[in-house]
Structure formats: structure tokens, C-alpha cells
Enzyme design. Structure first.
Site, PDB file in Angstrom:
ATOM      1  N   SER A  15      41.627  21.156  41.321  1.00  0.00           N
ATOM      2  CA  SER A  15      41.918  21.714  42.634  1.00  0.00           C
ATOM      3  C   SER A  15      40.639  22.293  43.256  1.00  0.00           C
ATOM      4  O   SER A  15      39.667  21.556  43.420  1.00  0.00           O
ATOM      5  CB  SER A  15      43.043  22.748  42.514  1.00  0.00           C
ATOM      6  OG  SER A  15      43.646  22.984  43.753  1.00  0.00           O
ATOM      7  N   ASP A  24      40.146  39.887  49.146  1.00  0.00           N
ATOM      8  CA  ASP A  24      39.635  40.005  50.520  1.00  0.00           C
ATOM      9  C   ASP A  24      38.735  38.827  50.878  1.00  0.00           C
ATOM     10  O   ASP A  24      38.859  38.239  51.957  1.00  0.00           O
ATOM     11  CB  ASP A  24      38.880  41.321  50.699  1.00  0.00           C
ATOM     12  CG  ASP A  24      39.795  42.530  50.661  1.00  0.00           C
ATOM     13  OD1 ASP A  24      41.027  42.357  50.816  1.00  0.00           O
ATOM     14  OD2 ASP A  24      39.285  43.654  50.467  1.00  0.00           O
ATOM     15  N   HIS A  82      51.038  18.927  41.087  1.00  0.00           N
ATOM     16  CA  HIS A  82      49.667  19.416  41.207  1.00  0.00           C
ATOM     17  C   HIS A  82      49.184  20.118  39.948  1.00  0.00           C
ATOM     18  O   HIS A  82      48.009  20.058  39.608  1.00  0.00           O
ATOM     19  CB  HIS A  82      49.586  20.364  42.402  1.00  0.00           C
ATOM     20  CG  HIS A  82      48.212  20.883  42.684  1.00  0.00           C
ATOM     21  ND1 HIS A  82      47.148  20.056  42.999  1.00  0.00           N
ATOM     22  CD2 HIS A  82      47.706  22.152  42.699  1.00  0.00           C
ATOM     23  CE1 HIS A  82      46.061  20.789  43.200  1.00  0.00           C
ATOM     24  NE2 HIS A  82      46.383  22.053  43.018  1.00  0.00           N
TER      25      HIS A  82
END
Length: 253
Positions: free
Chosen positions: A85, A173, A232
Site C-alpha cells: 500500500s 497531524d 487489500h
């Protein structure tokens, strides 16, 4: 330098570098890495802003590729590289930017394209966990199950939770800030001419036939294979089949 989990000793085979995906860590690959280390040394890294690796204010693929290049150079010889991924995109970028460091490349269920499905909802889910009420990992899993519809993901996410320290080992963040870069893939005018395997789940829609020409333009010596009846998370859902496919590819003449 990135945190590394080393499995096995050096052999006459190239070492294998394993690069995890978004919200993961090298620990997620422990079983597969240990099994593959019977024939070659395996190094599983924590990518930047994940696990025990340093946090940065940038989560670009150029930066991730530079991190991986630093690790390989520290060992002194090219490695085989396996990435899943987001880790597959980082591995592809490494091969395109530093082909001299990559022997063979295995890309698990991802293509060098931009995806439109955002992952930002999972950042928000982890932010929503009330860590003050978490005394054990299952407490956080229970909170996540109330807001995450995929039953696999709460267990996966909490592997990156420091329960005692009551914080995520993820720079949420910056991952949120750079989500567009994570979902995309940089425009690159180079090729990686080494052996490359694109190994995908037959039930996944991440690797599409219509993207094959673009993929072949960047990786002309590429091969494509699918693991049946899996999506996946092919390495987690069918680890033995995944391991067998990787082992077979690495051992081909």
C-alpha cells in the site's frame, strides 16, 4: 534513521527490506518476516511518522524513499524490497530514484496512481478515542468499533497505540496534513528496469488493468499476480499464500 526490526542473519541471498503501509509498523509484519528469514535476512522498518521512527513535518514519497535509501546504504549492498500500500508507493519511489539500491521489487496491492478514496476518516477515528479511559488495548478497540465499520481495522490501529503512555505512535497531524500526497504519486520521468512483481488481492480494486500501461512505462520488467479470494489486506488475510508468492518470486532464477 528509521527504526528497524531485524530477522535472521545475513546469507548469500540479498536481504529483504519490508515497508509497511499507512497506520502500520514493522511489527505488523513480524510473522511473515520471521518465516522469510529462514533463507535471507529480513529488515522490517517503521516508516517516518509511524512506530518507533522519528516524526517529521513532511510525509512525501520523496522523503520516504530517502529514508529507505539511508537504511539500505547502511547495510552496504542492494536489497530486495517489498512494500504494501503506502509502503509499496514508497518502495516504488525508492526504486525509481535510487535503482542502484534495489535488486528486486515486490509491490503489494497498490499502483503508481492517485486514489480518490480518502483515509482521513481513520485519523479522525483515532483522534476520537478517549485515551484517558484506555487501560488496555481492548478498551481502545471497543471505542474504535463504534465508529469504524471494518472489523479488521480497530485491532490493526491499536497495534500503534502506546497504552501505558496513552498516545498514538502515529503522527496523526502530519498524516492528515499530507493525506493528498499519500493518496497520490509523484510525476516521475525515470524507469526502474529491475524485476518487479505487482502482487494484488483478487477482490481488491486498488490495482486495475487500466493502469497497467502506466505501470509498465515506469517498471518495464514488471509481472502481475493475484492471490484469490482476498482483498487489500492480502498479507494479513492469507499470510501463508502471500509468503509463498513472495518466496517463489525471490527464489526464481
Amino acid at each position: 534513521m528509521l527504526n528497524q526490526i531485524i530477522h535472521g542473519d545475513p546469507t548469500n541471498q540479498p536481504a529483504l527490506l519490508i515497508v509497511h503501509g499507512l497506520y502500520g509498523s514493522g511489527r505488523n509484519w513480524g510473522v511473515i518476516a520471521k518465516r522469510l528469514s529462514d533463507e535471507r535476512q529480513v529488515i522490517a522498518v517503521d516508516q517516518r511518522n509511524h512506530g518507533q521512527s522519528p516524526w517529521t513535518d513532511d510525509h512525501s514519497y520523496a522523503g520516504m524513499a530517502a529514508d529507505l535509501a539511508e537504511v539500505i546504504r547502511a547495510y552496504g549492498s542492494p536489497m530486495d524490497v517489498l512494500g504494501h500500500s503506502m509502503g509499496g508507493k514508497a518502495a516504488m519511489m525508492l526504486a525509481l530514484e535510487h535503482p542502484e539500491l534495489v535488486n528486486r521489487l515486490i509491490v503489494a496491492d497498490i499502483a503508481p496512481v492517485t486514489y480518490t478514496h480518502s483515509q482521513i476518516q481513520y485519523v479522525e477515528a483515532m483522534r476520537a478515542v478517549d485515551l484517558a479511559k484506555v487501560e488496555k488495548r481492548s478498551d481502545a478497540e471497543a471505542q474504535l468499533r463504534a465508529i469504524v465499520d471494518d472489523p479488521i481495522l480497530p485491532t490493526f490501529f491499536t497495534q500503534s497505540l502506546d497504552v501505558a503512555g496513552k498516545h498514538w505512535r502515529l503522527n496523526l497531524d502530519v498524516l492528515a496534513q499530507d493525506m493528498d500526497q499519500i493518496l497520490g504519486f509523484p510525476a516521475v520521468d525515470r524507469q526502474f528496469e529491475g524485476d518487479t512483481l505487482f502482487l494484488s488481492g483478487a477482490l481488491s480494486d486498488y490495482v486495475k488493468r487500466e493502469d497497467r500501461n502506466l505501470t509498465k512505462s515506469l517498471f518495464p520488467n514488471s509481472h502481475f499476480a493475484k492471490i484469490p479470494d482476498v482483498g487489500h489486506w492480502l498479507h494479513a488475510e492469507k499470510p501463508r499464500e502471500f509468503e509463498a508468492a513472495v518466496r517463489s518470486y525471490l527464489n526464481r532464477k
